[in-house]
Design a protein around this motif. Structure first.
Motif, PDB file in Angstrom:
ATOM      1  N   PRO A  55      53.109  31.519  42.489  1.00 60.34           N
ATOM      2  CA  PRO A  55      53.200  31.738  41.037  1.00 60.34           C
ATOM      3  C   PRO A  55      53.515  33.183  40.698  1.00 60.34           C
ATOM      4  O   PRO A  55      52.861  34.111  41.153  1.00 60.34           O
ATOM      5  CB  PRO A  55      51.801  31.343  40.549  1.00 60.34           C
ATOM      6  CG  PRO A  55      51.355  30.321  41.519  1.00 60.34           C
ATOM      7  CD  PRO A  55      51.889  30.791  42.844  1.00 60.34           C
ATOM      8  N   GLY A  56      54.562  33.378  39.899  1.00 57.88           N
ATOM      9  CA  GLY A  56      54.976  34.718  39.516  1.00 57.88           C
ATOM     10  C   GLY A  56      55.940  35.354  40.488  1.00 57.88           C
ATOM     11  O   GLY A  56      56.689  36.251  40.135  1.00 57.88           O
ATOM     12  N   GLY A  57      55.943  34.904  41.736  1.00 58.33           N
ATOM     13  CA  GLY A  57      56.792  35.518  42.753  1.00 58.33           C
ATOM     14  C   GLY A  57      56.020  36.534  43.560  1.00 58.33           C
ATOM     15  O   GLY A  57      54.824  36.398  43.807  1.00 58.33           O
ATOM     16  N   LYS A  58      56.699  37.597  43.986  1.00 56.57           N
ATOM     17  CA  LYS A  58      56.051  38.638  44.780  1.00 56.57           C
ATOM     18  C   LYS A  58      55.267  39.572  43.857  1.00 56.57           C
ATOM     19  O   LYS A  58      55.754  39.982  42.814  1.00 56.57           O
ATOM     20  CB  LYS A  58      57.087  39.417  45.567  1.00 56.57           C
ATOM     21  CG  LYS A  58      57.858  38.573  46.579  1.00 56.57           C
ATOM     22  CD  LYS A  58      58.876  39.420  47.324  1.00 56.57           C
ATOM     23  CE  LYS A  58      59.638  38.578  48.337  1.00 56.57           C
ATOM     24  NZ  LYS A  58      60.638  39.375  49.084  1.00 56.57           N
ATOM     25  N   GLY A  59      54.071  39.938  44.280  1.00 56.23           N
ATOM     26  CA  GLY A  59      53.246  40.816  43.470  1.00 56.23           C
ATOM     27  C   GLY A  59      51.778  40.599  43.752  1.00 56.23           C
ATOM     28  O   GLY A  59      51.396  40.101  44.815  1.00 56.23           O
ATOM     29  N   LYS A  60      50.936  40.959  42.794  1.00 58.45           N
ATOM     30  CA  LYS A  60      49.486  40.879  42.952  1.00 58.45           C
ATOM     31  C   LYS A  60      48.913  39.928  41.909  1.00 58.45           C
ATOM     32  O   LYS A  60      49.172  40.064  40.715  1.00 58.45           O
ATOM     33  CB  LYS A  60      48.865  42.260  42.790  1.00 58.45           C
ATOM     34  CG  LYS A  60      47.357  42.304  43.033  1.00 58.45           C
ATOM     35  CD  LYS A  60      46.780  43.656  42.681  1.00 58.45           C
ATOM     36  CE  LYS A  60      47.391  44.760  43.532  1.00 58.45           C
ATOM     37  NZ  LYS A  60      46.742  46.077  43.227  1.00 58.45           N
ATOM     38  N   LEU A  61      48.126  38.955  42.368  1.00 63.79           N
ATOM     39  CA  LEU A  61      47.505  37.973  41.489  1.00 63.79           C
ATOM     40  C   LEU A  61      45.990  38.192  41.478  1.00 63.79           C
ATOM     41  O   LEU A  61      45.346  38.168  42.526  1.00 63.79           O
ATOM     42  CB  LEU A  61      47.819  36.552  41.943  1.00 63.79           C
ATOM     43  CG  LEU A  61      47.212  35.420  41.102  1.00 63.79           C
ATOM     44  CD1 LEU A  61      47.847  35.401  39.712  1.00 63.79           C
ATOM     45  CD2 LEU A  61      47.397  34.070  41.786  1.00 63.79           C
ATOM     46  N   TRP A  62      45.426  38.408  40.271  1.00 65.08           N
ATOM     47  CA  TRP A  62      43.990  38.560  40.086  1.00 65.08           C
ATOM     48  C   TRP A  62      43.431  37.316  39.410  1.00 65.08           C
ATOM     49  O   TRP A  62      44.075  36.736  38.542  1.00 65.08           O
ATOM     50  CB  TRP A  62      43.673  39.757  39.189  1.00 65.08           C
ATOM     51  CG  TRP A  62      43.890  41.098  39.812  1.00 65.08           C
ATOM     52  CD1 TRP A  62      45.046  41.828  39.839  1.00 65.08           C
ATOM     53  CD2 TRP A  62      42.907  41.891  40.480  1.00 65.08           C
ATOM     54  NE1 TRP A  62      44.841  43.031  40.480  1.00 65.08           N
ATOM     55  CE2 TRP A  62      43.536  43.092  40.882  1.00 65.08           C
ATOM     56  CE3 TRP A  62      41.549  41.706  40.764  1.00 65.08           C
ATOM     57  CZ2 TRP A  62      42.861  44.097  41.563  1.00 65.08           C
ATOM     58  CZ3 TRP A  62      40.873  42.700  41.447  1.00 65.08           C
ATOM     59  CH2 TRP A  62      41.524  43.884  41.839  1.00 65.08           C
ATOM     60  N   THR A  63      42.229  36.907  39.796  1.00 64.57           N
ATOM     61  CA  THR A  63      41.456  35.924  39.035  1.00 64.57           C
ATOM     62  C   THR A  63      40.134  36.589  38.660  1.00 64.57           C
ATOM     63  O   THR A  63      39.395  37.049  39.529  1.00 64.57           O
ATOM     64  CB  THR A  63      41.169  34.647  39.836  1.00 64.57           C
ATOM     65  OG1 THR A  63      40.314  34.949  40.949  1.00 64.57           O
ATOM     66  CG2 THR A  63      42.462  34.042  40.358  1.00 64.57           C
ATOM     67  N   PHE A  64      39.850  36.673  37.368  1.00 64.86           N
ATOM     68  CA  PHE A  64      38.595  37.262  36.906  1.00 64.86           C
ATOM     69  C   PHE A  64      38.352  36.880  35.456  1.00 64.86           C
ATOM     70  O   PHE A  64      39.177  37.191  34.588  1.00 64.86           O
ATOM     71  CB  PHE A  64      38.619  38.784  37.025  1.00 64.86           C
ATOM     72  CG  PHE A  64      37.344  39.409  36.525  1.00 64.86           C
ATOM     73  CD1 PHE A  64      36.191  39.327  37.273  1.00 64.86           C
ATOM     74  CD2 PHE A  64      37.302  40.034  35.290  1.00 64.86           C
ATOM     75  CE1 PHE A  64      35.002  39.880  36.811  1.00 64.86           C
ATOM     76  CE2 PHE A  64      36.117  40.591  34.813  1.00 64.86           C
ATOM     77  CZ  PHE A  64      34.967  40.513  35.587  1.00 64.86           C
ATOM     78  N   PRO A  65      37.246  36.211  35.167  1.00 64.23           N
ATOM     79  CA  PRO A  65      36.356  35.675  36.201  1.00 64.23           C
ATOM     80  C   PRO A  65      36.854  34.322  36.682  1.00 64.23           C
ATOM     81  O   PRO A  65      37.624  33.651  35.981  1.00 64.23           O
ATOM     82  CB  PRO A  65      35.040  35.515  35.464  1.00 64.23           C
ATOM     83  CG  PRO A  65      35.474  35.161  34.053  1.00 64.23           C
ATOM     84  CD  PRO A  65      36.751  35.940  33.822  1.00 64.23           C
ATOM     85  N   GLU A  66      36.408  33.919  37.845  1.00 62.47           N
ATOM     86  CA  GLU A  66      36.570  32.548  38.281  1.00 62.47           C
ATOM     87  C   GLU A  66      35.174  31.942  38.353  1.00 62.47           C
ATOM     88  O   GLU A  66      34.255  32.549  38.884  1.00 62.47           O
ATOM     89  CB  GLU A  66      37.282  32.443  39.630  1.00 62.47           C
ATOM     90  CG  GLU A  66      36.594  33.154  40.785  1.00 62.47           C
ATOM     91  CD  GLU A  66      37.344  32.975  42.085  1.00 62.47           C
ATOM     92  OE1 GLU A  66      36.767  32.358  42.991  1.00 62.47           O
ATOM     93  OE2 GLU A  66      38.488  33.439  42.184  1.00 62.47           O
TER      94      GLU A  66
END
Length: 255
Positions: A55-66
């Protein structure tokens, strides 16, 4: 930012947030929390994505909060939910994306509890809350079904999952993709209240006409488990079309 919404559900299945009483494992335990008992987990994760198929392609994915909650509704049954907020940062000055994650609802039933120990069935649904326009969702409802088996090997706990994911296709109406899912985990005590474990999980199958999208993840988990509170952290590495690496950490309350 390059959006690949058609593959977001596969990522959440292979790399996404875990379900069940033993957060943050992706491989589900066949055991139940117990009738009238519950657990609630809250955490944060960071994933460095190297593949354009995520999802989104190349990069950094954050989940907060999960967040994840589980409730025992019978001696051999429990229900649970998962939800998170998503932030994707493509880096290099490009515009990021912030969105709600998909709500996922699960039911787990013990099979043949009087005859076969450690066997359960788990099924669930992913609701289309995340937006496909932002590349972090599919706008499709997905269904999951898995057989779970677990047993104790001395002080170690061994679990294996095998199942089916039925994913809606965001590019073609009234069509679906059927994928095989799998997971295996081994966990146990290290010293005192310190526990450790390792797992591998993923999915295999076609995704789109004439293409295959195979996802696999391995993880190492370390945690401190008290009477009611748990602190856990895990490092994860994605392979194949899920090429990535990251971490997840959080706290669980159970009673």
């Amino acid at each position: 930012m390059r959006a690949w919404p058609g593959l977001a559900a596969a990522l959440l299945l292979a790399l996404g947030l875990p379900a069940g009483a033993e957060w943050p494992y992706l491989t589900e335990e066949s055991s139940m929390v117990g009738e009238g008992r519950y657990s609630l987990s809250a955490g944060i994760s960071e994933t460095y994505q190297k593949s354009r198929h995520l999802p989104g392609g190349k990069g950094k994915l954050w989940t907060f909060p999960e967040v994840e909650g589980t409730l025992g509704v019978g001696p051999h049954a429990e229900v649970s939910f998962q939800y998170e907020l998503l932030w994707f940062d493509p880096g290099e000055g490009a515009t990021g994306a912030y969105d709600t994650g998909d709500l996922r609802l699960w039911t787990k039933l013990g099979l043949f509890p009087g005859a076969v120990r450690g066997l359960a069935l788990r099924f669930g649904v992913k609701l289309p809350n995340a937006s496909a326009d932002r590349g972090l969702g599919t706008n499709e409802t997905d269904v999951f079904l898995a057989a779970l088996y677990g047993r104790h090997l001395g002080e170690l706990r061994f679990d294996v999952n095998a199942g089916l994911a039925i994913l809606g296709d965001p590019h073609r109406s009234q069509t679906q993709e059927d994928l095989l899912t799998w997971g295996v985990a081994l966990r146990g005590p290290v010293w005192g209240r310190l526990r450790a474990g390792a797992e591998a999980s993923g999915r295999v199958g076609p995704f789109g006409v004439g293409r295959r999208r195979d996802f696999a993840t391995v993880a190492a988990v370390l945690g401190w488990h008290g009477t009611r509170w748990r602190l856990d952290a895990a490092g994860r590495r994605g392979f194949q079309d899920a090429e990535s690496w990251g971490w997840v950490a959080g706290v669980t309350y159970q009673r």
